[in-house]
Structure formats: structure tokens, C-alpha cells
Design a protein around this motif. Structure first.
Motif, PDB file in Angstrom:
ATOM      1  N   GLY A 100       0.821  -1.210   0.000  1.00 14.24           N
ATOM      2  CA  GLY A 100       0.000   0.000   0.000  1.00 14.24           C
ATOM      3  C   GLY A 100       0.850   1.254   0.000  1.00 14.24           C
ATOM      4  N   GLU A 101       1.895   1.255   0.802  1.00 16.57           N
ATOM      5  CA  GLU A 101       2.792   2.418   0.865  1.00 16.57           C
ATOM      6  C   GLU A 101       3.527   2.625  -0.460  1.00 16.57           C
ATOM      7  N   LEU A 102       3.843   1.541  -1.151  1.00 17.10           N
ATOM      8  CA  LEU A 102       4.582   1.631  -2.411  1.00 17.10           C
ATOM      9  C   LEU A 102       3.676   1.718  -3.632  1.00 17.10           C
ATOM     10  N   GLY A 103       2.365   1.542  -3.434  1.00 13.00           N
ATOM     11  CA  GLY A 103       1.434   1.572  -4.559  1.00 13.00           C
ATOM     12  C   GLY A 103       1.568   0.357  -5.469  1.00 13.00           C
ATOM     13  N   VAL A 104       1.897  -0.785  -4.867  1.00 15.15           N
ATOM     14  CA  VAL A 104       2.099  -2.023  -5.624  1.00 15.15           C
ATOM     15  C   VAL A 104       0.945  -2.978  -5.322  1.00 15.15           C
ATOM     16  N   GLY A 105       0.385  -3.581  -6.354  1.00 17.68           N
ATOM     17  CA  GLY A 105      -0.681  -4.553  -6.161  1.00 17.68           C
ATOM     18  C   GLY A 105      -0.135  -5.869  -5.627  1.00 17.68           C
ATOM     19  N   TRP A 106      -0.996  -6.623  -4.961  1.00 19.76           N
ATOM     20  CA  TRP A 106      -0.581  -7.927  -4.430  1.00 19.76           C
ATOM     21  C   TRP A 106      -1.795  -8.813  -4.282  1.00 19.76           C
ATOM     22  N   THR A 107      -1.564 -10.097  -4.218  1.00 18.12           N
ATOM     23  CA  THR A 107      -2.636 -11.069  -3.998  1.00 18.12           C
ATOM     24  C   THR A 107      -2.127 -12.127  -3.031  1.00 18.12           C
ATOM     25  N   THR A 108      -3.058 -12.889  -2.509  1.00 21.43           N
ATOM     26  CA  THR A 108      -2.708 -14.020  -1.666  1.00 21.43           C
ATOM     27  C   THR A 108      -3.369 -15.267  -2.240  1.00 21.43           C
ATOM     28  N   LEU A 138      12.088  -6.849   1.125  1.00 23.62           N
ATOM     29  CA  LEU A 138      10.895  -6.875   0.291  1.00 23.62           C
ATOM     30  C   LEU A 138      10.700  -5.533  -0.407  1.00 23.62           C
ATOM     31  N   ARG A 139      10.873  -4.442   0.324  1.00 25.85           N
ATOM     32  CA  ARG A 139      10.742  -3.115  -0.289  1.00 25.85           C
ATOM     33  C   ARG A 139      11.695  -2.972  -1.471  1.00 25.85           C
ATOM     34  N   LYS A 140      12.944  -3.363  -1.310  1.00 23.35           N
ATOM     35  CA  LYS A 140      13.918  -3.264  -2.386  1.00 23.35           C
ATOM     36  C   LYS A 140      13.498  -4.099  -3.584  1.00 23.35           C
ATOM     37  N   ALA A 141      13.020  -5.305  -3.332  1.00 21.09           N
ATOM     38  CA  ALA A 141      12.591  -6.182  -4.435  1.00 21.09           C
ATOM     39  C   ALA A 141      11.393  -5.596  -5.169  1.00 21.09           C
ATOM     40  N   LEU A 142      10.462  -5.017  -4.435  1.00 24.10           N
ATOM     41  CA  LEU A 142       9.258  -4.462  -5.068  1.00 24.10           C
ATOM     42  C   LEU A 142       9.592  -3.218  -5.883  1.00 24.10           C
ATOM     43  N   VAL A 143      10.470  -2.389  -5.387  1.00 26.13           N
ATOM     44  CA  VAL A 143      10.858  -1.186  -6.131  1.00 26.13           C
ATOM     45  C   VAL A 143      11.598  -1.573  -7.401  1.00 26.13           C
ATOM     46  N   THR A 144      12.432  -2.586  -7.308  1.00 29.89           N
ATOM     47  CA  THR A 144      13.210  -3.054  -8.459  1.00 29.89           C
ATOM     48  C   THR A 144      12.304  -3.686  -9.521  1.00 29.89           C
TER      49      THR A 144
END
Length: 74
Positions: free
Chosen positions: A21-29, A66-72
Motif C-alpha cells: 500500500g505504501e509503495l502503490g504495488v498490487g498484491w494477492t494471496t 521486500l521493499r527493495k525487491a518491489l521497487v526493483t
């Protein structure tokens, strides 16, 4: 990958939801027990975090990593 009734999974989902949510990235479970292949691959390590379909970690969320991976990946 998550499992119903798994406290560690619930915590991981909360962490992922907040971070994404903070990074504006979608996700699912997905429920690891809903597919025999997932259960065989991930069943003994839930929760399992996947980034772009690749295993990133398991049992807990390593927030900085995780943050680094999502930004990348975006």
C-alpha cells in the motif's frame, strides 16, 4: 502463499498489505492448500512471499528486503 488458520500467515499478509500500500504495488494471496502442486512446493514453509512469481522468502516478511525487491520489479 498462505494457509487458513495460520497466525504467521495472517501477520505476513498484514505486513505485505501495508508495504505494498505504501509503495502503490498490487498484491494477492493464495491458499497453499488449494492446489496440490503449491502444497507440495510451499506447504511446509508458509507463509511464502513471491515477487513476480519467484520465491522471495518464507515464514516472515523481511521488510527492507521486500521493499527493495518491489521497487526493483516495478
Amino acid at each position: 502463499m498462505s494457509r487458513e488458520g495460520c497466525h504467521a500467515c495472517e501477520q505476513a499478509e498484514q505486513d505485505v498489505e501495508r508495504i505494498c500500500g505504501e509503495l502503490g504495488v498490487g498484491w494477492t494471496t493464495a491458499d497453499v492448500d488449494s492446489d496440490p502442486e503449491w502444497r507440495a512446493e510451499y506447504g511446509d514453509r508458509v507463509p511464502v512471499i513471491l515477487v513476480d512469481g519467484v520465491e522471495h522468502g518464507y515464514w516472515k516478511v523481511e521488510e527492507d528486503r521486500l521493499r527493495k525487491a518491489l521497487v526493483t520489479s516495478t
